[in-house]
Design a protein around this motif. Structure first.
Motif, PDB file in Angstrom:
ATOM      1  N   ALA A 136       0.818  -1.259  -0.174  1.00 43.24           N
ATOM      2  CA  ALA A 136       0.012  -0.052  -0.068  1.00 43.24           C
ATOM      3  C   ALA A 136       0.840   1.342  -0.017  1.00 43.24           C
ATOM      4  N   VAL A 137       1.696   1.311  -1.095  1.00 39.83           N
ATOM      5  CA  VAL A 137       2.666   2.562  -1.317  1.00 39.83           C
ATOM      6  C   VAL A 137       2.820   2.667  -2.633  1.00 39.83           C
ATOM      7  N   PRO A 138       2.785   3.999  -3.179  1.00 39.61           N
ATOM      8  CA  PRO A 138       3.067   4.283  -4.628  1.00 39.61           C
ATOM      9  C   PRO A 138       4.403   3.707  -5.250  1.00 39.61           C
ATOM     10  N   ARG A 139       4.136   3.418  -6.460  1.00 38.95           N
ATOM     11  CA  ARG A 139       5.150   2.632  -6.880  1.00 38.95           C
ATOM     12  C   ARG A 139       6.692   3.465  -7.086  1.00 38.95           C
ATOM     13  N   GLN A 140       6.625   4.939  -7.220  1.00 42.74           N
ATOM     14  CA  GLN A 140       7.889   5.241  -7.265  1.00 42.74           C
ATOM     15  C   GLN A 140       8.470   5.423  -5.728  1.00 42.74           C
ATOM     16  N   THR A 141       7.801   5.256  -4.597  1.00 43.99           N
ATOM     17  CA  THR A 141       8.410   5.048  -3.296  1.00 43.99           C
ATOM     18  C   THR A 141       8.734   3.792  -3.164  1.00 43.99           C
TER      19      THR A 141
ATOM     20  N   TRP B 258      13.652   0.249  -2.911  1.00 41.05           N
ATOM     21  CA  TRP B 258      14.095  -0.962  -3.468  1.00 41.05           C
ATOM     22  C   TRP B 258      15.509  -0.656  -3.877  1.00 41.05           C
ATOM     23  N   THR B 259      16.108   0.442  -4.491  1.00 41.53           N
ATOM     24  CA  THR B 259      17.483   0.792  -5.003  1.00 41.53           C
ATOM     25  C   THR B 259      18.329   0.931  -3.851  1.00 41.53           C
TER      26      THR B 259
ATOM     27  N   GLU C  31       6.180  -4.893   5.159  1.00 42.33           N
ATOM     28  CA  GLU C  31       6.055  -4.204   6.495  1.00 42.33           C
ATOM     29  C   GLU C  31       6.960  -2.895   6.485  1.00 42.33           C
ATOM     30  N   MET C  32       8.309  -2.934   6.365  1.00 42.09           N
ATOM     31  CA  MET C  32       9.011  -1.922   6.438  1.00 42.09           C
ATOM     32  C   MET C  32       8.655  -0.719   5.558  1.00 42.09           C
ATOM     33  N   ILE C  33       8.496  -1.079   4.304  1.00 45.07           N
ATOM     34  CA  ILE C  33       8.053   0.112   3.237  1.00 45.07           C
ATOM     35  C   ILE C  33       6.760   0.738   3.756  1.00 45.07           C
ATOM     36  N   GLU C  34       5.709  -0.151   3.963  1.00 44.40           N
ATOM     37  CA  GLU C  34       4.367   0.769   4.521  1.00 44.40           C
ATOM     38  C   GLU C  34       4.499   1.165   5.874  1.00 44.40           C
ATOM     39  N   SER C  35       5.407   0.860   6.817  1.00 46.94           N
ATOM     40  CA  SER C  35       5.613   1.732   8.083  1.00 46.94           C
ATOM     41  C   SER C  35       6.558   3.065   7.738  1.00 46.94           C
ATOM     42  N   LYS C  36       7.122   2.859   6.848  1.00 41.17           N
ATOM     43  CA  LYS C  36       7.801   4.381   6.243  1.00 41.17           C
ATOM     44  C   LYS C  36       6.935   5.038   5.647  1.00 41.17           C
ATOM     45  N   GLY C  37       6.215   4.812   4.700  1.00 44.33           N
ATOM     46  CA  GLY C  37       5.321   5.593   3.827  1.00 44.33           C
ATOM     47  C   GLY C  37       5.834   6.506   2.813  1.00 44.33           C
ATOM     48  N   HIS C  38       7.381   6.509   2.858  1.00 39.81           N
ATOM     49  CA  HIS C  38       8.040   7.529   1.803  1.00 39.81           C
ATOM     50  C   HIS C  38       9.329   6.906   1.307  1.00 39.81           C
ATOM     51  N   GLU C  39       9.785   7.698   0.022  1.00 37.92           N
ATOM     52  CA  GLU C  39      10.670   6.987  -0.390  1.00 37.92           C
ATOM     53  C   GLU C  39      12.221   7.391   0.388  1.00 37.92           C
ATOM     54  N   GLY C  40      13.180   6.640   0.480  1.00 40.35           N
ATOM     55  CA  GLY C  40      14.341   6.540   1.128  1.00 40.35           C
ATOM     56  C   GLY C  40      15.573   7.290   0.435  1.00 40.35           C
ATOM     57  N   GLY C  41      15.346   7.914  -0.941  1.00 42.41           N
ATOM     58  CA  GLY C  41      16.130   8.450  -1.736  1.00 42.41           C
ATOM     59  C   GLY C  41      17.146   7.614  -2.319  1.00 42.41           C
ATOM     60  N   GLY C  42      16.502   6.445  -3.024  1.00 35.16           N
ATOM     61  CA  GLY C  42      17.265   5.521  -3.881  1.00 35.16           C
ATOM     62  C   GLY C  42      17.933   6.186  -5.024  1.00 35.16           C
ATOM     63  N   TRP C  43      18.619   5.350  -6.111  1.00 35.51           N
ATOM     64  CA  TRP C  43      19.145   5.726  -7.135  1.00 35.51           C
ATOM     65  C   TRP C  43      18.172   6.095  -8.463  1.00 35.51           C
ATOM     66  N   ARG C  44      18.297   6.958  -8.974  1.00 31.93           N
ATOM     67  CA  ARG C  44      16.917   7.290 -10.163  1.00 31.93           C
ATOM     68  C   ARG C  44      17.618   7.025 -11.481  1.00 31.93           C
ATOM     69  N   GLY C  45      19.009   6.738 -11.812  1.00 25.78           N
ATOM     70  CA  GLY C  45      19.540   6.575 -13.037  1.00 25.78           C
ATOM     71  C   GLY C  45      18.543   5.460 -13.880  1.00 25.78           C
ATOM     72  N   GLN C  46      18.827   5.535 -15.159  1.00 25.33           N
ATOM     73  CA  GLN C  46      18.489   4.251 -15.994  1.00 25.33           C
ATOM     74  C   GLN C  46      19.353   3.630 -16.501  1.00 25.33           C
ATOM     75  N   LEU C  47      19.409   2.293 -16.822  1.00 27.31           N
ATOM     76  CA  LEU C  47      20.297   1.398 -17.122  1.00 27.31           C
ATOM     77  C   LEU C  47      19.814   0.588 -18.178  1.00 27.31           C
ATOM     78  N   THR C  48      20.360  -0.003 -19.174  1.00 23.66           N
ATOM     79  CA  THR C  48      19.825  -0.830 -19.986  1.00 23.66           C
ATOM     80  C   THR C  48      21.263  -1.687 -20.483  1.00 23.66           C
ATOM     81  N   GLN C  49      20.831  -2.892 -20.973  1.00 21.60           N
ATOM     82  CA  GLN C  49      21.981  -3.582 -21.406  1.00 21.60           C
ATOM     83  C   GLN C  49      22.600  -3.395 -22.540  1.00 21.60           C
ATOM     84  N   HIS C  50      23.909  -3.300 -22.709  1.00 22.69           N
ATOM     85  CA  HIS C  50      24.708  -3.070 -23.714  1.00 22.69           C
ATOM     86  C   HIS C  50      24.662  -3.948 -24.789  1.00 22.69           C
TER      87      HIS C  50
END
Length: 182
Positions: free
Chosen positions: A42-47, A52-53, A163-182
């Protein structure tokens, strides 16, 4: 006496069926098992993606993981205890599409690969789907694999993440870059 034989035959048949479902492909001296587990949070996808990152925090919800070190945007070093044995491996992130998908494969040590997908179910609910292939080594890891221990641990790890993410309820400042296979 007859009942014992029936029970034994049934146990062997069930064990063989479970084994055939768990082993997805065989190579020379390798047996790779695939697992897939998902959970809704029960948390937004971006969060969810942001948290996770933060790979260094994996030991807070992954029971067997002792440490994850980020070497750079693509490479991680893992330390874990698997079936009572301390192991280490390096992993490369092969695909990272923010808020959608992260894929990896090991480059040394314990063989594993997989992907985690983040699917928005609504503005504030997300499904996390983990797919992982792993190659158990040694008799204890192989026995644990046959008993479904890795699948159960993945399920429990996702539950602890929820349980952890729902208790926090906000993102923790993970990495936002995009990577794809070379």
């Amino acid at each position: 006496m007859v009942l014992n034989r029936v029970v034994t035959a049934t146990a062997l048949a069930v064990g063989g069926y479970i084994l055939s479902k768990q082993i997805t492909r065989r190579g020379r001296d390798r047996h790779v098992t695939a697992i897939e587990e998902s959970i809704e949070v029960a948390v937004p996808r971006q969060t969810v993606y942001e948290q996770w990152t933060r790979y260094e925090e994996f030991p807070t919800f992954m029971e067997s993981v002792k440490e994850v070190q980020r070497r750079d945007d693509r490479h991680l070093h893992w330390k874990a205890n698997i079936a009572g044995r301390d192991v280490e491996w390096d992993a490369e992130i092969t695909d990272n599409i923010p808020n959608r998908r992260i894929a990896w494969h090991s480059t040394g040590g314990v063989h594993n690969s997989g992907a985690v997908r983040f699917t928005a179910l609504s503005d504030d609910h997300t499904r996390i789907t983990l797919h992982m292939d792993h190659d158990p080594h040694g008799p204890m890891e192989k026995l644990a694999d046959l008993l479904g221990t890795v699948r159960m641990e993945a399920r429990a790890n996702l539950q602890r993440f929820k349980e952890m993410i729902e208790s926090k309820g906000h993102e923790g400042g993970g990495w936002r870059g995009q990577l794809t296979q070379h």
